[in-house]
Design a protein around this motif. Sequence first.
Motif, PDB file in Angstrom:
ATOM      1  N   ALA A   1       0.815  -1.150  -0.077  1.00 50.22           N
ATOM      2  CA  ALA A   1      -0.087   0.005   0.134  1.00 50.22           C
ATOM      3  C   ALA A   1       0.894   1.355  -0.034  1.00 50.22           C
ATOM      4  N   ARG A   2       2.129   1.168   0.436  1.00 51.18           N
ATOM      5  CA  ARG A   2       2.968   2.416   0.674  1.00 51.18           C
ATOM      6  C   ARG A   2       2.959   3.180  -0.585  1.00 51.18           C
ATOM      7  N   PRO A   3       3.140   2.989  -1.856  1.00 49.47           N
ATOM      8  CA  PRO A   3       3.135   3.863  -3.004  1.00 49.47           C
ATOM      9  C   PRO A   3       1.581   4.747  -3.031  1.00 49.47           C
ATOM     10  N   LEU A   4       0.921   3.939  -2.659  1.00 54.03           N
ATOM     11  CA  LEU A   4      -0.630   4.946  -2.751  1.00 54.03           C
ATOM     12  C   LEU A   4      -0.640   5.578  -1.627  1.00 54.03           C
ATOM     13  N   LEU A   5      -0.401   5.365  -0.312  1.00 59.36           N
ATOM     14  CA  LEU A   5      -0.273   6.132   0.640  1.00 59.36           C
ATOM     15  C   LEU A   5       0.555   7.239   0.613  1.00 59.36           C
ATOM     16  N   ASP A   6       1.627   7.025   0.033  1.00 60.59           N
ATOM     17  CA  ASP A   6       2.485   8.338  -0.091  1.00 60.59           C
ATOM     18  C   ASP A   6       2.074   9.118  -1.282  1.00 60.59           C
ATOM     19  N   ARG A   7       1.297   8.661  -2.241  1.00 56.00           N
ATOM     20  CA  ARG A   7       0.873   9.587  -3.365  1.00 56.00           C
ATOM     21  C   ARG A   7      -0.314  10.504  -2.715  1.00 56.00           C
ATOM     22  N   VAL A   8      -1.076   9.856  -1.881  1.00 53.92           N
ATOM     23  CA  VAL A   8      -2.197  10.648  -1.292  1.00 53.92           C
ATOM     24  C   VAL A   8      -1.630  11.643  -0.410  1.00 53.92           C
ATOM     25  N   ALA A   9      -0.580  11.413   0.299  1.00 53.40           N
ATOM     26  CA  ALA A   9      -0.031  12.183   1.375  1.00 53.40           C
ATOM     27  C   ALA A   9       0.917  13.504   0.493  1.00 53.40           C
ATOM     28  N   GLU A  10       1.168  13.213  -0.650  1.00 58.66           N
ATOM     29  CA  GLU A  10       2.068  14.081  -1.217  1.00 58.66           C
ATOM     30  C   GLU A  10       1.257  15.110  -2.245  1.00 58.66           C
ATOM     31  N   ASP A  11       0.271  14.561  -2.663  1.00 51.53           N
ATOM     32  CA  ASP A  11      -0.705  15.042  -3.909  1.00 51.53           C
ATOM     33  C   ASP A  11      -2.056  15.515  -3.441  1.00 51.53           C
ATOM     34  N   PRO A  12      -2.193  16.699  -3.253  1.00 47.42           N
ATOM     35  CA  PRO A  12      -3.428  17.149  -2.760  1.00 47.42           C
ATOM     36  C   PRO A  12      -4.699  16.712  -3.816  1.00 47.42           C
ATOM     37  N   ARG A  13      -4.289  16.637  -5.111  1.00 51.25           N
ATOM     38  CA  ARG A  13      -5.398  16.352  -6.150  1.00 51.25           C
ATOM     39  C   ARG A  13      -5.884  14.912  -6.022  1.00 51.25           C
ATOM     40  N   ALA A  14      -4.913  13.978  -5.118  1.00 55.56           N
ATOM     41  CA  ALA A  14      -5.288  12.353  -5.188  1.00 55.56           C
ATOM     42  C   ALA A  14      -6.471  12.387  -4.309  1.00 55.56           C
ATOM     43  N   ARG A  15      -7.550  11.686  -4.843  1.00 53.57           N
ATOM     44  CA  ARG A  15      -8.595  11.546  -4.303  1.00 53.57           C
ATOM     45  C   ARG A  15      -9.144  10.143  -4.212  1.00 53.57           C
ATOM     46  N   VAL A  16      -8.712   9.513  -3.072  1.00 53.43           N
ATOM     47  CA  VAL A  16      -8.865   7.980  -2.850  1.00 53.43           C
ATOM     48  C   VAL A  16     -10.072   7.625  -1.755  1.00 53.43           C
ATOM     49  N   LEU A  17     -11.205   7.070  -1.899  1.00 54.25           N
ATOM     50  CA  LEU A  17     -12.234   6.470  -1.147  1.00 54.25           C
ATOM     51  C   LEU A  17     -12.005   5.040  -1.172  1.00 54.25           C
ATOM     52  N   VAL A  18     -12.052   4.499  -0.181  1.00 50.68           N
ATOM     53  CA  VAL A  18     -12.157   2.930  -0.043  1.00 50.68           C
ATOM     54  C   VAL A  18     -13.703   2.731   0.395  1.00 50.68           C
ATOM     55  N   GLY A  19     -13.940   1.347  -0.109  1.00 51.27           N
ATOM     56  CA  GLY A  19     -15.394   0.923  -0.084  1.00 51.27           C
ATOM     57  C   GLY A  19     -15.928   0.125   1.176  1.00 51.27           C
ATOM     58  N   HIS A  20     -15.688   0.598   2.409  1.00 53.26           N
ATOM     59  CA  HIS A  20     -16.479   0.435   3.305  1.00 53.26           C
ATOM     60  C   HIS A  20     -17.672   0.996   3.638  1.00 53.26           C
ATOM     61  N   HIS A  21     -18.681   0.431   2.833  1.00 54.74           N
ATOM     62  CA  HIS A  21     -19.946   1.158   2.410  1.00 54.74           C
ATOM     63  C   HIS A  21     -20.722   1.254   3.732  1.00 54.74           C
ATOM     64  N   ARG A  22     -20.695   0.361   4.837  1.00 51.78           N
ATOM     65  CA  ARG A  22     -21.399   0.502   5.945  1.00 51.78           C
ATOM     66  C   ARG A  22     -21.311   1.855   6.852  1.00 51.78           C
ATOM     67  N   ARG A  23     -20.127   2.166   6.601  1.00 47.30           N
ATOM     68  CA  ARG A  23     -19.826   3.580   7.453  1.00 47.30           C
ATOM     69  C   ARG A  23     -20.822   4.687   6.839  1.00 47.30           C
ATOM     70  N   HIS A  24     -21.407   4.527   5.613  1.00 48.96           N
ATOM     71  CA  HIS A  24     -22.235   5.546   5.190  1.00 48.96           C
ATOM     72  C   HIS A  24     -23.629   5.307   5.408  1.00 48.96           C
ATOM     73  N   HIS A  25     -24.165   4.246   6.168  1.00 46.25           N
ATOM     74  CA  HIS A  25     -25.406   3.838   6.558  1.00 46.25           C
ATOM     75  C   HIS A  25     -25.775   4.819   7.679  1.00 46.25           C
ATOM     76  N   PRO A  26     -27.116   5.556   7.741  1.00 44.04           N
ATOM     77  CA  PRO A  26     -27.568   6.772   8.735  1.00 44.04           C
ATOM     78  C   PRO A  26     -27.684   6.002   9.952  1.00 44.04           C
ATOM     79  N   ALA A  27     -27.754   4.538  10.311  1.00 45.94           N
ATOM     80  CA  ALA A  27     -27.676   4.150  11.539  1.00 45.94           C
ATOM     81  C   ALA A  27     -26.250   4.272  12.461  1.00 45.94           C
TER      82      ALA A  27
END
Length: 346
Positions: free
Chosen positions: A110-136
């Motif tokens: 995962a390191r290259p992706l983590l570094d890219r997100v940390a260094e590039d403010p234009r890098a937009r990455v969302l991970v699909g743990h969909h349950r967090r989006h549930h209103p409950a």
Amino acid sequence: MARQDAQRCRVGLIGAGTFGLRHSRFIARSDRAGLVAVADPTFGSDRPVPDELREVARYADHREMLARGDLDGVIVASPSEMHVAHALDCLDAGVAVLVEKPVAVDREQARPLLDRVAEDPRARVLVGHHRRHHPAVAAARSLIEEGRLGEIRAVAAVWATHKTDAYFEIEWRRRRPGGGMLLINLIHEVDLLRHLVGEITSVQAIASNKARGLEVEDTAGLALRFENGAIGTLVGSDSAVSPWGWDQATDDDPAFPYHPGQPCLLIAGSRGSVSVPDMTVFTQPEPSWLEPVAQSRVPVQGADAFARQLAHFADVAAGRARPLVTAEDALRSFEVVRTAAQSLAG
């Protein structure tokens, strides 16, 4: 550059397997996103094109799809070991990414992706743990943050259902490490517990494969210690009949029967407790085991977590929101479950 559309997010999809087709069906139900292209190496082979994908542009190479230049975001639903490479290709093309879990097979990958997100403010990455989006989940988190439950002392979670034999016809689900229900299913419960209760500092696991005799586990139990001192248990089985699991206790996915009013997560604090996702709250004016416990219900409306995740992804792609589940956040949930799995092997 990808076009930003305030009304509808133009989505590409990498991976036309089980999870990719699942995403395509949820996109078809969405009023915030539309599927315009899909990439999978099997396109151009003798494999029949799934009905869900007949009306969209298809590519055997995801880089050809990215070269279109008109995508706002891409959902990565390829095999887990390809998630990081495919996500980086999408970021190089200037589009936002929704990566299916797990985001990577370990932190080193995962390191290259983590570094890219940390260094590039234009890098937009969302991970699909969909349950967090549930209103409950949002309602339960608010109860905890507002202190209405006091200090969290104990949590108990359960995920139990009976998968069909056909599910295990895919070889890696029978034999490959990570093919059992720990990393496929219970990772979602671990992510919810982290999101609601806090970071997990230690985990111990036991498991069994007695039900089917496969190399992967079919039943497992986890003992958890949280950073705030709370203790938790998580029990799961993909070979047991019950309504006690997120898929059955919510109406998120029409593929699963809905059993309303059933809890799958209990959170107990020094002043009160709550069951999720039915959102029944139990309190006492003065905590005492000799006094009755008052019961109330927090109303929850619009409980489609997948639709909410897609709407959130559209906002992330347009730069209107920060990802609710970052790559670093998701990796921590993965590491808890991987530690549990490794303890079984030891």
